[in-house]
Write a protein that holds these residues in place. Structure first.
Motif, mmCIF file in Angstrom:
data_model
loop_
_atom_site.group_PDB
_atom_site.id
_atom_site.type_symbol
_atom_site.label_atom_id
_atom_site.label_comp_id
_atom_site.label_asym_id
_atom_site.label_seq_id
_atom_site.Cartn_x
_atom_site.Cartn_y
_atom_site.Cartn_z
ATOM 1 N N TRP A 65 41.035 23.736 23.296
ATOM 2 C CA TRP A 65 40.447 24.912 23.949
ATOM 3 C C TRP A 65 40.827 24.971 25.434
ATOM 4 C CZ3 TRP A 65 35.052 24.376 26.335
ATOM 5 C CH2 TRP A 65 34.624 25.594 26.897
ATOM 6 N N ASP A 66 41.202 26.135 25.900
ATOM 7 C CA ASP A 66 41.477 26.358 27.324
ATOM 8 C C ASP A 66 40.302 27.156 27.889
ATOM 9 O OD1 ASP A 66 42.288 27.035 29.824
ATOM 10 O OD2 ASP A 66 44.083 28.145 29.203
ATOM 11 N N PRO A 67 39.369 26.499 28.597
ATOM 12 C CA PRO A 67 38.156 27.199 29.073
ATOM 13 C C PRO A 67 38.462 28.295 30.095
ATOM 14 C CG PRO A 67 38.180 24.898 29.787
ATOM 15 C CD PRO A 67 39.376 25.074 28.952
ATOM 16 N N THR A 68 39.667 28.254 30.712
ATOM 17 C CA THR A 68 39.994 29.311 31.684
ATOM 18 C C THR A 68 40.433 30.587 30.972
ATOM 19 O OG1 THR A 68 42.294 28.587 31.841
ATOM 20 C CG2 THR A 68 40.720 27.621 33.413
ATOM 21 N N ALA A 69 40.809 30.477 29.700
ATOM 22 C CA ALA A 69 41.284 31.657 28.961
ATOM 23 C C ALA A 69 40.181 32.278 28.097
ATOM 24 C CB ALA A 69 42.478 31.280 28.079
ATOM 25 N N SER A 119 35.941 31.970 27.041
ATOM 26 C CA SER A 119 34.662 31.341 27.398
ATOM 27 C C SER A 119 34.072 30.604 26.193
ATOM 28 C CB SER A 119 33.670 32.403 27.879
ATOM 29 O OG SER A 119 33.193 33.142 26.776
#
Lengths: 233, 233
Positions: free
Chosen positions: A50-54, A56
């Motif tokens: 998971w990329d939390p910046t992309a 939520s």
């Protein structure tokens, strides 16, 4: 001497079968451990991918929860009728003076308790990994959604498990034939979870819960009536 | 108690039963001999209600096939599969059967059945830890726990040692004495000739020879049986 007997009704016979299935699972614990470990590992893999910046956490967590729920549930359901074939115990069940519907309902009840047990591991794992904070009312709403979704998954999964068990590729066939039927259940549950985890419970959630309840009623009734036709006669 | 007229069963293009006529009264024991593939097991499965006949008619316990729960309540089935759950104990397996048959005191009924088969001392052992012969005795106890009026036995002596075989023979005699009708399918002439009141040889789905046991010379019968089955081979 002829023993005193009173033929068990559908509910009584179903409970006898469910209790037996749960005793077998408690003794072996193989299927539960496999499903629970799969659920935790899947949650971990989704978390590290998971990329939390992309995206939520609140957008991703509901989808992750219901993907894991679906596949860990199907993993568990595979063993439901498989255990009956080891020494053709299914023949003793079918020659007993109980209705075929009782056999299905007993299997489904045991599977429901089993799947809910796996969810007791899965839901906290997802909530912890994605750091979702929920009020007690949201937890209660999510619990309701989980139970309703589990009923839908189990009724469809138990029926297709009975159909797939006699095939050579039962483990592959079960998800292939069951997943299309699970789309309405998983979609409704995921949409309700988005609202609950997002702190927006209210009429929107109730609409999804009502839809889930309707699916459950149709699936439980249809699968119970269809089960006798899956038995080779 | 068991009647069949022109009973047939087809699998694809093959007739497993090609017109069986039989009539058994209370206390009768019919031994059915025959080579592999003669249709013996299919006959038992049809009479047990596990398979529907393709044609002809049959009545089991006064009820026409395919019967429902009332028919199955009268039937005890023993096959070369044990029909047991390996992860449950001996007692749990037999009690499970007693509960499915609605017995008022399943614990006591299970203990009585296990004692009759001389396996009560292993009641708390897991079935998977028992030898094949002991599992077969437990399987017989499971089938006898509800004191069936019609007993269908498919190679019941398989795997039994002398003690188990003697216990089975005694139990069968007791059931016959209580008015049960027995159909025993076996390859072993001695076993069938020892307990049967009537004899039949089955080949290609038919009885090619049927007679009363009384007055039959075992040696002459064995010679004629070998001749019949040699033709089949």
């Amino acid at each position: 001497m002829t023993p005193v007997r009173e033929m068990p009704g559908t509910a009584g016979a179903a409970w006898t079968i469910a209790r037996k299935d749960l005793m077998v699972e408690l003794r072996t614990r193989v299927a539960f451990l496999a499903a629970a470990v799969f659920a935790v590992l899947a949650a971990a893999i989704f978390f590290y991918a998971w990329d939390p910046t992309a995206v939520s956490a609140l957008d991703l967590a509901p989808g992750v929860l219901w993907v894991i729920f679906t596949f860990s549930g199907l993993l568990a359901l595979n063993r439901s009728f498989g255990a009956e074939l080891t020494d053709r115990a299914i023949d003793a069940l079918l020659v007993a003076p109980i209705s075929r519907e009782a056999v299905f309902l007993g299997k489904a009840l045991a599977n429901l308790i089993f799947v809910l047990g796996v969810l007791v591991v899965t839901v906290p794992a997802v909530v912890l990994f994605y750091n979702v904070s929920m009020s007690w009312s949201a937890v209660a709403a999510l619990a309701g959604v989980v139970v309703l979704a589990a009923v839908g998954l189990v009724s469809v999964g138990t029926l297709f498990s009975a159909m797939a068990v006699n095939t050579r590729l039962a483990e592959l066939l079960l998800p292939t034939i069951a997943l299309p039927f699970l789309v309405p259940v998983v979609t409704s549950a995921a949409q309700a979870t988005v609202l609950v985890m997002g702190g927006r419970p209210g009429s929107g959630v109730w609409e999804w819960i009502k839809l889930l309840t309707a699916f459950d009623l149709v699936f439980v009734a249809a699968c119970t009536l269809a089960y006798p036709f899956t038995i080779e006669r | 108690m068991v009647e069949a007229r022109g009973l047939t069963r087809r699998f694809g293009n093959r007739w497993a039963l090609a017109g069986i006529d039989l009539s058994l009264e209370a206390g009768d024991c019919l031994a059915v001999f025959g080579p592999n593939g003669a249709g013996k097991t299919t006959l038992l499965r049809v009479l047990a209600g596990l398979l529907d006949p393709t044609g002809g008619s049959a009545r089991v316990g006064g009820i026409a096939l395919p019967g429902g729960a009332a028919t199955r309540a009268q039937v005890g089935l023993i096959s070369h599969h044990t029909m047991l759950y390996p992860a449950l104990t001996v007692r749990e397996n037999v009690e499970f059967s007693a509960r499915l048959h609605g017995l008022a005191a399943p614990h006591a009924a299970a203990a009585e059945a296990l004692a009759r088969l001389r396996v009560l001392d292993r009641a708390d052992a897991l079935v998977r830890t028992l030898s094949r012969g002991l599992q077969q005795r437990v399987s017989i106890a499971r089938a006898f726990v509800h004191a069936p009026r019609i007993v269908l036995l498919d190679e019941p002596y398989t795997g039994l040692d002398a003690t188990g075989a003697a216990a089975l023979t005694t139990a069968l005699a007791e059931l016959r004495g209580a008015g049960a009708a027995l159909i025993l399918v076996t390859h072993h002439l001695e076993e069938g000739l020892a307990i049967a009141t009537r004899l039949a040889v089955m080949r290609d789905g038919r009885f090619v020879r049927a007679e009363q046991r009384e007055g039959v010379d075992p040696a002459a019968y064995a010679a004629e049986y070998r001749e019949l089955t040699a033709v089949a081979g």
